[in-house]
Design a protein around this motif. Structure first.
Motif, short mmCIF file in Angstrom:
data_model
loop_
_atom_site.label_atom_id
_atom_site.label_comp_id
_atom_site.label_asym_id
_atom_site.label_seq_id
_atom_site.Cartn_x
_atom_site.Cartn_y
_atom_site.Cartn_z
N LEU A 1 8.84 32.35 18.47
CA LEU A 1 7.52 32.11 19.04
C LEU A 1 6.84 30.93 18.36
N GLU A 2 5.95 30.27 19.10
CA GLU A 2 5.29 29.10 18.53
C GLU A 2 4.48 29.43 17.29
N ASN A 3 3.89 30.64 17.22
CA ASN A 3 3.07 30.94 16.04
C ASN A 3 3.91 31.20 14.80
N ALA A 4 5.21 31.44 14.98
CA ALA A 4 6.11 31.62 13.85
C ALA A 4 6.91 30.36 13.55
N ALA A 5 6.79 29.35 14.40
CA ALA A 5 7.59 28.13 14.24
C ALA A 5 7.42 27.48 12.86
N PRO A 6 6.20 27.30 12.35
CA PRO A 6 6.08 26.63 11.05
C PRO A 6 6.86 27.32 9.94
N ASP A 7 6.89 28.65 9.93
CA ASP A 7 7.64 29.36 8.90
C ASP A 7 9.14 29.13 9.04
N PHE A 8 9.65 29.27 10.25
CA PHE A 8 11.08 29.11 10.46
C PHE A 8 11.52 27.67 10.22
N VAL A 9 10.72 26.72 10.68
CA VAL A 9 11.09 25.31 10.58
C VAL A 9 11.03 24.83 9.13
N SER A 10 9.97 25.20 8.42
CA SER A 10 9.78 24.68 7.06
C SER A 10 10.66 25.36 6.03
N SER A 11 11.17 26.57 6.33
CA SER A 11 11.92 27.33 5.34
C SER A 11 13.38 26.93 5.23
N GLY A 12 13.88 26.19 6.21
CA GLY A 12 15.30 25.86 6.23
C GLY A 12 16.15 26.98 6.81
N ALA A 13 15.51 27.93 7.49
CA ALA A 13 16.25 29.06 8.05
C ALA A 13 17.03 28.67 9.30
N LEU A 14 16.71 27.50 9.87
CA LEU A 14 17.37 27.06 11.11
C LEU A 14 18.24 25.84 10.86
N VAL A 15 19.33 25.75 11.59
CA VAL A 15 20.27 24.63 11.47
C VAL A 15 19.72 23.42 12.23
N PRO A 16 19.61 22.25 11.61
CA PRO A 16 19.18 21.05 12.35
C PRO A 16 20.12 20.79 13.54
N LEU A 17 19.53 20.45 14.68
CA LEU A 17 20.30 20.35 15.92
C LEU A 17 20.58 18.92 16.37
N ASP A 18 19.94 17.93 15.77
CA ASP A 18 20.03 16.57 16.30
C ASP A 18 21.47 16.09 16.46
N ASP A 19 22.28 16.28 15.43
CA ASP A 19 23.64 15.74 15.47
C ASP A 19 24.48 16.35 16.59
N VAL A 20 24.42 17.69 16.70
CA VAL A 20 25.25 18.32 17.72
C VAL A 20 24.73 18.01 19.13
N LEU A 21 23.41 17.90 19.29
CA LEU A 21 22.88 17.55 20.61
C LEU A 21 23.24 16.12 20.97
N SER A 22 23.13 15.22 20.01
CA SER A 22 23.46 13.81 20.26
C SER A 22 24.94 13.64 20.59
N ALA A 23 25.78 14.48 19.99
CA ALA A 23 27.23 14.35 20.19
C ALA A 23 27.71 15.03 21.46
N THR A 24 26.83 15.75 22.15
CA THR A 24 27.21 16.47 23.36
C THR A 24 27.14 15.54 24.57
N ASP A 25 28.25 15.39 25.27
CA ASP A 25 28.31 14.50 26.43
C ASP A 25 27.26 14.89 27.47
N GLY A 26 26.50 13.89 27.90
CA GLY A 26 25.53 14.11 28.96
C GLY A 26 24.27 14.82 28.54
N TYR A 27 24.08 15.08 27.24
CA TYR A 27 22.92 15.87 26.84
C TYR A 27 21.61 15.10 27.01
N ASP A 28 21.61 13.83 26.67
CA ASP A 28 20.42 12.97 26.80
C ASP A 28 19.27 13.50 25.95
N LEU A 29 19.45 13.44 24.65
CA LEU A 29 18.43 13.92 23.71
C LEU A 29 17.11 13.18 23.88
N ASP A 30 17.16 11.91 24.27
CA ASP A 30 15.94 11.12 24.42
C ASP A 30 15.08 11.61 25.58
#
Length: 431
Positions: A101-130
């Protein structure tokens, strides 16, 4: 008796981050067709149609990825969702992926509990991260700008109006109120009082508020230009003049005008029990079985500060503490690619700029018209402010809820109660 205490959400997420640092070498990365993995995603929906859609996406993915043998979607109760999720994290039973949920996002994002997604999204054919909207992803990026979760739902809050019930009460329709320039909170409360007096049913309902989930009231106090804390999150502003005026309106609606159900009372718009409800457009699917023959969609009513819009968000991320973080991130890349984003759009407004248009949304939302989507939904997504969020959200949520109890009585001291709210949460905001 037991003296054990449940971990707070913030503490549980911190435990997950610490656990990651101590056992990173044991997580994921070794899946193969000979040693397939199972993935689990926690969600808060139990809607059969939505779950069937998720299953179909998972089946398509597994058909091309033999290293994944099973993908399950685990519905948790919405009201206790974050608590249950963080308890699983602290208890060593983390899911591979989770809605956040958005109200829990700061805790999850700042704690390092989630895996950064940029690399895998960028490497996925046709994903169009931009293609992902910068405003939609802002809440889900860490201090270094890495995308920690994908905002699969960026859903504006709107008003659904029951024109059948308004006609029964001899009141104007939502369209007539807008045409006459009367689409504002003062008039909504007046009409709501008329409906209650004529039919015994509720005037307006802020869905999911129920005198417990106080942050849903941002859909009202936004009309007064009020905010719960300063932009940097350091100072409480629940006692501001704007917030006092907004809560004075809400208190009057509940106790004097009776245009809103009071404490201990409930009314379900989709059961025909209210003339207006403030909720997200994802609830539109409930109209098909509601029995309401004549209904309308409208933007949030104007307040003294003018027009405004509020959006709710939900992100999906791969848990770093999960057994298969790499495989989880790769499935998220498939789950949210352009094709599947378009499928999910029938329930969850997308974060993709190319899909944020009436043509795409109307195909996925047959209950709503192209005019409603283009004139109400799309502008609200583009200009909306996300519901309040802050690190330590669980503790803040409980502290505000407890302090606000004094406001929900007939003779409440509204300024004094809101000052007490700030006294309760100022130490939490400073952490």
């Amino acid at each position: 008796m037991t003296s054990a205490k449940k971990l707070s959400a913030t503490a549980a997420i911190a435990v997950a981050a610490l656990a990651l640092s101590g056992c990173a070498g044991s997580t994921g990365g070794g899946a193969s067709a000979d040693d397939p993995v199972s993935l689990r995603m926690t969600v808060w929906t139990s809607n059969e149609d939505q779950l069937a859609l998720f299953d179909s996406i998972a089946e398509e993915y597994m058909a091309d990825h033999p290293e994944v043998s099973d993908i399950t979607f685990d519905p948790l109760d919405f009201e206790s969702y974050t608590t249950t999720l963080t308890t699983q994290l602290a208890g060593g039973n983390p899911p591979d992926m989770a809605w956040v949920l958005e109200n829990a996002a700061p805790d999850f994002v700042s704690s390092g509990a989630l895996v950064p997604l940029d690399d895998v999204l960028s490497a996925t054919d046709g994903y169009d991260l931009d293609d992902l909207s910068a405003s939609a992803t802002e809440l889900w990026r860490d201090a270094d700008g890495a995308l920690a979760a994908y905002p699969f739902s960026t859903s504006p809050f709107v008003v659904f109006a029951n024109d059948d019930l308004l006609a029964e009460a001899g009141a104007p329709t939502a369209a007539e109120l807008q045409a006459d320039g009367d689409w504002n909170w003062e008039t909504i409360s007046e009409i709501g009082s008329q409906v209650n007096a004529a039919t015994g049913k509720a005037g307006f309902v802020v869905r999911d508020f129920e005198y417990t989930q106080w942050d849903y009231l941002s859909t009202v106090w936004g009309g007064w230009g009020a905010e719960p804390w300063s932009e940097d999150g350091a100072d409480c502003t629940m006692d501001s003049d704007e917030m006092v005026d907004a809560f004075t309106f809400l208190h009057d609606a509940a106790f004097d005008a009776t245009s809103m159900p009071g404490p201990g009372s409930t009314a379900d718009f989709f059961a025909g029990d209210a003339a207006f409800t403030v909720t997200q457009i994802s609830r539109a699917s409930l109209l098909e079985e509601s029995g309401i023959q004549a209904w309308e969609l409208a933007p949030l009513p104007e307040g003294p500060a003018g027009e405004y819009s509020i959006i709710g968000q939900a992100g999906v991320g791969a848990l770093a503490q999960g057994e298969n973080p790499e495989e989880a991130a790769e499935f998220i890349a498939f789950f949210t690619n352009p094709e599947n984003s378009e499928k999910l759009a029938q329930y969850f407004p997308p974060a993709r700029e190319s899909q944020l248009n009436a043509e795409t949304l109307v195909a996925a939302n047959p209950v709503l018209t192209e005019e409603q989507l283009s004139e109400i939904v799309v502008p609200a997504v583009e200009s909306g402010e996300v519901r309040p969020s802050h690190t330590g959200s669980a503790e803040i949520q409980q502290a505000v809820r407890s302090a606000l109890d004094a406001l929900w009585v007939a003779d409440a001291d509204i300024p004094g109660t809101l000052s007490a709210v700030c006294e309760a949460i100022d130490p939490l905001l400073e952490q």
